[in-house]
Design a protein around this motif. Structure first.
Motif, PDB file in Angstrom:
ATOM      1  N   VAL A   1      31.299  33.940  34.508  1.00  0.00           N
ATOM      2  CA  VAL A   1      30.676  33.085  35.529  1.00  0.00           C
ATOM      3  C   VAL A   1      30.264  31.752  34.902  1.00  0.00           C
ATOM      4  CG1 VAL A   1      28.652  32.822  37.010  1.00  0.00           C
ATOM      5  CG2 VAL A   1      29.943  34.960  37.030  1.00  0.00           C
TER       6      VAL A   1
ATOM      7  N   VAL B   1      30.980  34.920  43.657  1.00  0.00           N
ATOM      8  CA  VAL B   1      30.992  36.266  43.118  1.00  0.00           C
ATOM      9  C   VAL B   1      30.858  37.228  44.287  1.00  0.00           C
ATOM     10  CG1 VAL B   1      29.871  37.867  41.548  1.00  0.00           C
ATOM     11  CG2 VAL B   1      29.930  35.422  40.992  1.00  0.00           C
TER      12      VAL B   1
ATOM     13  N   VAL C   1      35.037  37.722  40.539  1.00  0.00           N
ATOM     14  CA  VAL C   1      34.641  36.343  40.241  1.00  0.00           C
ATOM     15  C   VAL C   1      35.799  35.458  40.671  1.00  0.00           C
ATOM     16  CG1 VAL C   1      33.921  34.735  38.435  1.00  0.00           C
ATOM     17  CG2 VAL C   1      33.214  37.142  38.316  1.00  0.00           C
TER      18      VAL C   1
END
Lengths: 153, 208
Positions: free
Chosen positions: B129, B137, B207
């Motif tokens: 991330v 996400v 993600v």
């Protein structure tokens, strides 16, 4: 209390007509987000032009546009990727991604410029529901990476 | 560019006293180039079907390309070499974001504790991330088919929320996260109803 009575009457009328007591329309869910935006890159939504920047949300019916020095890419919720080179214009004509409700569809129309499309889960689950359009052609996608250049007159 | 040069030439021509009328400019009809390209991360190629003027052209080979002019039957495809693809599409290709990545986390049987292996994946999720900058996400809970479908939607959501809380506690921006539950409807290992299956009791963190 005539005013009160009238208000009650209106509410009853509204109920009879099936009108919701308050605006309860949920805002539409985003189709994805901008990932890369350099140079002149914008989103046109309902006649308004917004600057595109990484993280900005993209919705169905948006138009993505780049200028002579612009590049712009988006990842949609089904993990499809759309990337535009300079002097490009693309409309996200349809986006539906609700696998549980069998609601799947992706439509994009490249009016001009250069597009790289990498397919996502919609193409995997319902390939016939993916449609790329150009000024001259309709492209059905059974594959994973399609490049399109539209030369506007 | 060409038009501007022509206009400039005309201006000079008029300035020089040449009185010929400006030429009639006929707009070129739209022309589109469509290419089936190798997948950027090496996934299978598949195919594309280009339909124009009632004719369909199949693109099935890497680099297969067709140029379509408005109102004309599309020609047979040709193979566009990689350097031509890079020349025409390089800028768009350079703007492609990296692909989405999925992490699958599992729970201990019968309680809300992540397994040790799954717990150990949390730092990798946070690192990705951070590397991606502005990802979204998606955290989606899944169950096996033990119990009622409606109850499993609730269970999946509870577990997805637990993972969300855990990632937020570890430093993930809550504004990037979207939580959902597919209950028992999207198993990794399809089973009959009311079947315990550890691989289906999971939370997927994607993600994008």
């Amino acid at each position: 209390m005539p005013i009160m009575r009238r208000a009650v009457g209106l509410c009853v009328l509204a109920l009879l007509l099936g009108a919701p007591p308050a605006p309860a329309q949920a805002p539409p869910a985003a189709a994805g987000r901008v990932k890369v935006a350099t140079g002149s890159a914008s989103i046109v939504r309902a006649g308004q032009t917004l600057a595109a920047a990484p993280g900005v949300e993209v919705f169905e019916a948006d138009v993505l546009r780049t200028g002579a020095d612009g590049r712009l890419s988006v990842m949609l919720k089904d993990e499809s990727r759309l990337a535009l080179g300079p002097m490009s214009e693309l409309a996200l004509t349809r986006f539906a991604y609700a696998p549980g409700d069998q609601q799947l569809g992706l439509g994009v129309r490249l009016a001009r410029g250069v597009l790289s499309y990498v397919s996502g889960l919609i193409a995997k689950l319902a390939p016939e529901s993916v449609r790329l359009q150009t000024p001259t052609s309709i492209i059905g996608v059974r594959g994973t990476h399609v490049l399109v250049k539209a030369e506007a007159p | 560019m060409t038009a501007r040069r022509a206009a400039l030439a005309l201006t000079f021509a008029f300035a020089a006293g040449c009185g010929s009328p400006p030429p009639v400019v006929t707009p070129t009809p739209p022309r589109d180039l469509i290419v089936l390209a190798p997948h950027p991360e090496g996934a299978p190629l598949g195919a594309a079907v280009v339909t124009a003027s009632g004719t369909a052209v199949d693109l099935t080979a890497a680099g297969a390309a067709v140029t379509v002019a408005a109102g004309q039957t599309p020609p047979a495809p040709v193979i566009l070499p990689p350097d031509e693809i890079a020349r025409i599409f390089g800028e768009a290709l350079g703007a492609l974001p990296p692909p989405a990545r999925r992490f699958v986390l599992y729970f201990e049987l019968g309680n809300d504790t992540l397994t040790a292996e799954s717990q150990a994946q949390v730092p990798a999720i946070l690192a990705l991330v951070a590397e991606r900058g502005q990802p979204d996400v998606a955290i989606t809970g899944h169950t096996d088919t033990t119990g009622a479908a409606a109850a499993n939607v609730v269970l999946g959501l509870r577990r997805a929320t637990l993972v969300r809380d855990r990632l937020v506690a570890a430093g993930l921006d809550a504004g990037l996260i979207e939580v959902a539950s597919h209950g028992e409807s999207n198993p990794l290992e399809p089973t009959p109803d009311n079947t315990e299956q550890a691989r289906n009791r999971r939370v997927e963190v994607t993600v994008r």
